[in-house]
Design a protein around this motif. Structure first.
Motif, short mmCIF file in Angstrom:
data_model
loop_
_atom_site.label_atom_id
_atom_site.label_comp_id
_atom_site.label_asym_id
_atom_site.label_seq_id
_atom_site.Cartn_x
_atom_site.Cartn_y
_atom_site.Cartn_z
N CYS A 30 0.86 -1.19 0.00
CA CYS A 30 0.00 0.00 0.00
C CYS A 30 0.88 1.23 0.00
CB CYS A 30 -0.90 0.01 1.23
SG CYS A 30 -2.19 -1.23 1.12
N THR A 32 0.77 5.54 -0.07
CA THR A 32 0.03 6.80 -0.08
C THR A 32 0.91 7.82 -0.76
OG1 THR A 32 -1.14 6.17 1.91
CG2 THR A 32 -1.16 8.51 1.34
N GLY A 412 -5.06 7.56 -6.54
CA GLY A 412 -4.77 6.22 -6.03
C GLY A 412 -5.69 5.17 -6.62
N GLY A 435 -3.66 10.30 -2.85
CA GLY A 435 -4.41 9.24 -2.18
C GLY A 435 -3.61 7.95 -2.10
N THR A 436 -4.34 6.90 -1.70
CA THR A 436 -3.67 5.63 -1.41
C THR A 436 -3.94 4.61 -2.50
OG1 THR A 436 -3.84 6.05 0.94
CG2 THR A 436 -3.53 3.77 0.30
N THR A 462 5.35 7.18 1.91
CA THR A 462 4.40 6.70 2.92
C THR A 462 3.87 5.36 2.47
OG1 THR A 462 3.80 9.00 3.26
CG2 THR A 462 2.33 7.35 4.22
N PRO A 466 -3.69 1.61 4.26
CA PRO A 466 -4.23 2.94 3.95
C PRO A 466 -4.95 3.59 5.13
CG PRO A 466 -5.56 1.25 2.95
CD PRO A 466 -4.38 0.55 3.53
#
Ligand code: EPU
Length: 509
Positions: A30, A32, A412, A435-436, A462, A466
């Motif tokens: 994941c 970000t 994302g 966004g993620t 990052t 999420p």
């Protein structure tokens, strides 16, 4: 090899597979995005040099020790293949000692495990050294199942086989693979380039050149390898063979002259030729990620001349690229100067732009202002990454071997990586997106990148589960990533939109 190592549950069972921090047990990462990457990153040893260097160690009659061998799924795979063939292999902290004394041809052909060969393209590098070993021990045969690899379009090995035939080997093809047998290898004139598509310039084969070099090194008399690949990986293997006593002239040029010798001795780990060079594709990946995120990154551990074509492409996109340091300690610095602008690139054999960075450059193009054109003349059908980038709201079309990408803001998304370099492209898109994102099968990165998640975290990325829903289009915020929104997207005539994600292709490179 390192603390991130775990036992494997993979069906083909190497003695452990690599792990990297935030890539979870299901292989998902994941990310970000929207955070400019900043800092310093050191690349590992080159995958595509380490694989054939490990295979070439089969040719020496004493132990050969290599250093800076990257801890990758693919290198572990190669170590397992060497063990299965009878070699004694010890590996610790990037130093690998291979003793091939017990690798001897007998009545049966050498046969690297078909399951592994079907999963890893790099296994093709065993063909030349094993054939040479047969010739050194009075004759024998090698059986290679059909090699797998990333779905980059057709990947024949006809030039490899033609080289072996020219050197006096007998080649028998069948529907499951090929058997190459030999009594003695005899020096010959060999042609290594082939056109990937009618009408395109002939492309030299990298692993084909390495295979021919290994076989010619122990052939009787002189061989001339015409149309040889000039890639740094070929030079690295050639220098290792020279350190073992091979007589090779012309490394780094299109013509190699090889005078065969009767034996090759083991190479000590203290020899400079035993050190795997830095990975130029890994370096390029971090350079492009820096530019795509509006960041500023120094890349250590790679020869800047090996990423010159990538640096030129990044400069065209508006980034500042410079070298710092001196001699063997030079580094490459990439600094973004705001939103990238559209650029036009075309892959070519070294010293041209590597085909293996076109997917990552496609992610950069997806955030650049304007319409970029990226043409892959080496693997014209390489397109798995293009089908996935629209998951991040990228605008991608394809006209033959050319990707037409109109940049804009990325958001994302949830996506599955189809192969190694496409995974790197999706990672860069996720880092540059608002966004993620959740990237499934991100563990494919571990085939070619050592501890990628740890390196990205050190650069400020990052990573991890999420904080908000994956793929949700967030409210646009100024200041993130350091550039403005672009205007309406332009569609080029004569191109066709790339359909969004299609079923995953083979996992291997
Ligand atoms: N080709 C032929 N006949 C042959 C061999 C190649 O027509 O017998 C054509 C191919 O179809 C292609 C071109 O020649 O169009 C170049 O292919 P090459 O043989 O050089 O590719 P390779 O040796 O199989 C290596 C790397 C690839 C990298 C290519 C091109 C390894 C293990 N693989 O493959 O790396 O893309 O050279 O530089 O060294 C990767 O690392 O992600 C990767 C795919």
């Amino acid at each position: 090899m390192d603390a991130a190592t775990t036992a494997t549950s993979l069906p083909w069972g190497p003695r452990g597979t690599t792990r990297s921090g935030d890539i979870n047990r299901n292989g998902t990462l994941c990310v970000t995005g929207g955070v400019p990457l900043r800092g310093r990153v050191r690349v590992g040893g080159s995958k595509n040099a380490a694989l054939p260097m490990l295979a070439a160690a089969l040719l020496t009659d004493g132990p050969t020790t290599l250093r800076r061998v990257p801890d990758l799924t693919d290198t572990r795979f190669m170590l397992e293949l060497l063990r299965e063939l009878g070699a004694t292999v010890e590996s610790s902290d990037g130093t690998v000692r291979v003793d091939a004394a017990r690798v001897r041809p007998d009545a049966l052909p050498f046969e690297p495990s078909p399951v592994r060969v079907a999963a890893m393209r790099g296994a093709v590098c065993l063909l030349g050294p094993l054939l040479a070993r047969c010739a050194l021990h009075g004759g024998g045969a090698v059986r290679l199942a059909t090699v797998g690899g990333c779905d980059l379009g057709p990947r024949p090995i006809d030039r490899h086989l033609a080289a072996f035939e020219a050197l006096g080997a007998n080649v028998e093809r069948d529907q499951d693979g090929v058997t190459v047998s030999v009594d003695r290898l005899k020096g010959a004139d060999i042609f290594l380039s082939a056109p990937p598509t009618p009408g395109l310039p002939p492309s030299p084969t990298v692993t084909g050149t390495i295979n021919a070099l290994c076989a010619a090194a122990v052939a009787d008399g002189v061989s001339v390898l015409n149309g040889a690949a000039r890639e740094p990986e070929v030079v690295a293997v050639g220098e290792l063979l020279q350190a073992a006593g091979a007589e090779i002239e012309g490394l780094g040029t299109r013509t190699l002259i090889v005078t065969g010798v009767r034996r090759l001795r083991g190479v000590s780990g203290r020899c400079p030729a035993a050190v795997v060079p830095g990975d130029r594709i890994e370096a390029a990946t971090w350079m492009i990620a820096a530019a795509a995120t509006g960041g500023r990154v120094v890349v250590d551990g790679v020869d800047p001349s090996e990423v010159a074509a990538v640096a030129a492409a990044l400069r065209d996109s508006g980034a500042r690229v410079s070298t710092c340091g001196a001699g063997a300690h030079q580094s490459v610095r990439v600094a973004s100067c705001g939103r990238p602008t559209a650029f036009e690139v075309r892959s070519a054999a070294f010293p041209g732009l590597p085909t293996d960075v076109l997917p990552q450059l496609a992610a950069l193009a997806a955030v650049a202002e304007g319409t970029s054109l990226l043409t892959d003349d080496v693997f014209p059908e390489r397109s798995a990454h293009l089908r996935r980038l629209p998951r991040f709201h990228a605008s991608v079309e394809r006209a033959g071997a050319t990707a037409v990408i109109t940049g804009g803001d990325l958001y994302g998304g949830e996506v599955h990586a189809p192969d190694l370099r496409a995974a790197a492209a999706l990672l860069i898109a996720a880092l540059a997106a608002e966004g993620t994102s959740r990237i499934g099968r991100a563990s494919l990165l571990l085939r070619g990148y050592e501890r990628p998640a740890e390196k990205l975290r050190a650069l400020g990325a990052t990573l991890g589960e999420p904080a908000r829903a994956v793929g949700k289009r967030p409210a646009r915020r100024s200041g993130r990533g350091g550039w403005r929104a672009v205007g309406p997207r332009r569609i080029l005539r004569g191109t066709r939109p790339v359909a969004s994600e299609t079923p995953a292709c083979s996992a291997a490179v």
